[in-house]
Design an enzyme around this catalytic site. Structure first.
Site, PDB file in Angstrom:
ATOM      1  N   ASP A 326     -26.148  -8.348   8.779  1.00 13.60           N
ATOM      2  CA  ASP A 326     -26.030  -9.301   7.835  1.00 13.60           C
ATOM      3  C   ASP A 326     -24.720 -10.104   7.850  1.00 13.60           C
ATOM      4  O   ASP A 326     -24.062  -8.769   8.704  1.00 13.60           O
ATOM      5  CB  ASP A 326     -26.508  -9.000   6.260  1.00 13.60           C
ATOM      6  CG  ASP A 326     -26.199 -10.106   5.451  1.00 13.60           C
ATOM      7  OD1 ASP A 326     -26.796 -11.435   5.241  1.00 13.60           O
ATOM      8  OD2 ASP A 326     -25.823  -9.718   4.071  1.00 13.60           O
ATOM      9  N   GLU A 355     -25.559 -12.781  11.940  1.00 14.85           N
ATOM     10  CA  GLU A 355     -25.588 -13.648  11.497  1.00 14.85           C
ATOM     11  C   GLU A 355     -23.648 -14.478  10.951  1.00 14.85           C
ATOM     12  O   GLU A 355     -23.150 -13.591  10.591  1.00 14.85           O
ATOM     13  CB  GLU A 355     -26.199 -13.533  10.351  1.00 14.85           C
ATOM     14  CG  GLU A 355     -26.347 -14.845   9.068  1.00 14.85           C
ATOM     15  CD  GLU A 355     -26.636 -14.355   7.580  1.00 14.85           C
ATOM     16  OE1 GLU A 355     -27.151 -15.820   7.021  1.00 14.85           O
ATOM     17  OE2 GLU A 355     -25.906 -13.811   7.375  1.00 14.85           O
TER      18      GLU A 355
END
Ligand code: CA
Length: 609
Positions: A326, A355
């Site tokens: 993330d 990400e």
């Protein structure tokens, strides 16, 4: 009371006050590549005590306390000959054992090191576990965790869990998915919005409302029986404000800005921008994502070691096939390199994807292993989420065909693949858990939906599809709405998409289409291993091929509002002397000596032979 009794009470109360609240990692394995292990021990005034171990081939090489005497960091070294087994860690004061803590070294699974990560042979199914299926209504609310289930509130917990996913593995497998990426399942003991999972409050425990560590391990084992791998969603950048560290920080520098909330500027360009002030650059990395997500300072080596070990622990414990990391660019750069190096050292064929939400190819490629970077930096991550292609796809198929808009956008983004270390290992997608549902994004146009699904399933890379996309679920941009419950996941749901009860005709059409497409993809060598070869867009038609040895697949996307006739002979350079093409959706055979008609706003996929 006599003085001696008082002294005795004092003495025992001191003894009583020592206990261990946390000791992590909770266990470890033999035969790991690195022979070092750091134990974090947390308990009142634990720094008063001296740890001691007596076990063959394991020794304590260092013991440290940072600013807080409630923590001990014990550095162990294990020699190659260490055997699986149990031993006591004795915590001593004045040479007397005050606490005994039993510790286990397990035998590492054979070939664990050589596990393969997810790859272009796979299709990833992204599930928001709170919203998929409630396999165990008894754990919807758990007394020791703050937020209680309330299915009527779109932003609250709805009760979905790991059992619900285990119960539907056959459905997932039949659809053609071969990897499951769950939004984070580690404990999120936050008072609200805890369902999405991005506020970790314990790095070593699955949230009890989803199940348990053992159940997560079982999910992984059951999935593996069906050829499905498990990708864990991991947050290295921040924790949740409910993390137990926040009540008793190991050191002042554990959390950026000494544990006080200062928000990041969210300027992803800050990592690269040559004109930006240093304080704005620092603010991007060190600022908190939001107030409930304290930002970790991975410059602290005890913290960085903790995070690396926790990551290795889950791969080994739950037999993972990947990580999704993330908020990748928000994390300290040097730590990211260090993290990847350690993971690859233990698991050289493992895969993980970061990400970086931007449509800028240069900013995404910067992170991927093997990309050439302006400052020679390498984060060593093998895969990134292909946000630039996602953005181009959705814009391209919704815009008019003009010289500067339309399907040419896809071509232009793909022509930038030279910037990536490995474009074939990017994860491609049309939408995810942070975006309006793709069917709504495409104005509920079934042709466009099919185009988008076909594109991500045939272009280079690893497709990822958000749960519910297979039944053309709709939504607004509101997070609670786009993460709606999967119909049929709850007892007494009127619609049950697992068994096709109550679905509308367009939903059934979407599902049949996707199931056929994904199951075809599974066995297609050209798509799995093939080189991507394409032609520049001409007259609103984009043609690309995937070629592997003798296998050749041709994809023709017509973005016009009218049918187009294409002459396959124009592509003789790729097609060579092959004579025919078979439509993968209806088995129709085309002679390549004649023109092929592609209906308006559709895509045709031909196996060329
Ligand atoms: Ca439940």
């Amino acid at each position: 009371m006599t003085k001696s009794i008082l002294l005795a009470i004092f003495f025992f109360s001191q003894l009583w006050s020592y206990n261990i609240e946390h000791l992590e990692p909770p266990f470890w394995w033999t035969d790991m590549k690195s022979n070092k292990l750091q134990l974090m021990v947390h308990g009142p005034n634990i720094a008063d005590l001296r740890p001691s171990i007596s076990y063959d081939n394991i020794r304590i090489v260092d013991v440290k306390t940072l600013d807080n005497p409630n923590y001990l960091f014990i550095k162990l070294e294990m020699s190659k000959n260490v055997q699986p087994g149990q031993f006591d860690i004795n915590f001593l004061k004045d040479n007397k054992t005050i606490i005994k803590h039993n510790y286990t070294i397990l035998e590492r699974e054979l070939n664990s090191m050589h596990r393969n990560g997810f790859s272009s042979k796979d299709v990833i199914y992204l599930i928001t576990p709170d919203r998929y299926a409630n396999g165990n209504p008894k754990n919807d609310t758990v007394s020791e965790l703050t937020e209680k289930a309330n299915r009527k509130n779109k932003d609250s917990r709805h009760g979905g869990d790991l059992k619900g996913i285990i119960d539907h593995l056959d459905y997932i497998s039949d659809m053609g998915f071969t990897q499951i990426w769950l939004n984070p399942v580690l404990e999120n003991n936050q008072p609200k919005y805890s369902y999405h999972g991005y506020s970790t409050t314990d790095y070593y425990n699955i949230d009890a409302r989803f199940g348990s560590n053992e159940l997560y391990k079982k999910l992984s084992a059951k999935a593996k029986e069906k050829g499905i791998g498990i990708i864990m969603d991991l947050i290295l950048n921040h924790i949740g404000s409910g993390h137990w560290w926040m009540n008793d920080l190991p050191s002042k520098d554990w959390i950026n800005f000494e544990g006080k909330f200062i928000q990041t500027n969210h300027i992803h360009e800050a990592v690269h921008d040559p004109h930006l002030t240093q304080s704005q650059k620092d603010l991007f990395t060190n600022g908190w994502f939001v107030e409930t997500m304290p930002d970790l300072n991975q410059d602290n080596e005890f913290l960085s070691t903790y995070l690396i070990q926790a990551s290795i622990w889950w791969i080994e414990f739950a037999d993972l096939s990947g990580y999704r990391i993330d908020t990748y660019p928000y994390v300290n750069k040097n730590f990211l390199s260090q993290w990847s190096k350690r993971i690859s050292e233990e698991y050289p064929n493992f895969n993980y994807v970061g990400e970086e939400w931007t449509s800028n190819v240069t900013m995404v490629s910067y992170w991927q292993k093997g990309s050439k970077t302006y400052d020679d930096y390498e984060s060593f991550i093998p895969s990134m989420m292909d946000f630039p292609l996602q953005s181009a796809l959705n814009k391209a198929i919704q815009s008019e065909e003009r010289w500067d808009s339309g399907i040419g956008n896809i071509y232009r983004v793909l022509s930038n693949d030279f910037q990536y270390g490995d474009p074939y290992n990017l994860v491609v997608f049309a939408g995810n858990h942070d975006m309006k549902r793709i069917y709504s994004e495409l104005n509920e146009n079934m042709n466009l939906y099919k185009m988008a699904m076909t594109f991500i399933s045939t272009v280079r890379g690893i497709p990822q599809i958000y749960y519910g996309t297979e039944i053309a679920m709709t939504s607004t941009e509101d997070h609670g709405q786009l993460r709606k419950d999967f119909p049929g996941g709850w007892a007494n749901d009127r619609v049950n998409a697992f068994v096709d009860t109550g679905l509308k005709s367009n939903q059934l059409e979407a599902k049949r289409f996707l199931k056929k497409l994904l199951n075809w993809r599974k066995n297609n060598a050209a798509i799995i291993n093939g080189k991507m070869i394409h032609y520049p867009v001409r007259d609103g038609v984009y043609i690309y091929f995937r070629e592997y040895k003798n296998d050749l697949v041709m994809v023709a996307m017509n973005n016009n509002e009218r049918k187009m006739r294409i002459d396959p002979q124009r592509f003789y350079e790729v097609i060579k002397d092959r004579k025919s093409g078979k439509d993968i959706f209806n088995d129709k055979i085309y002679k390549l000596s004649k023109k092929v008609t592609i209906p308006a706003k559709t895509v045709t996929v031909l196996e060329i032979f």
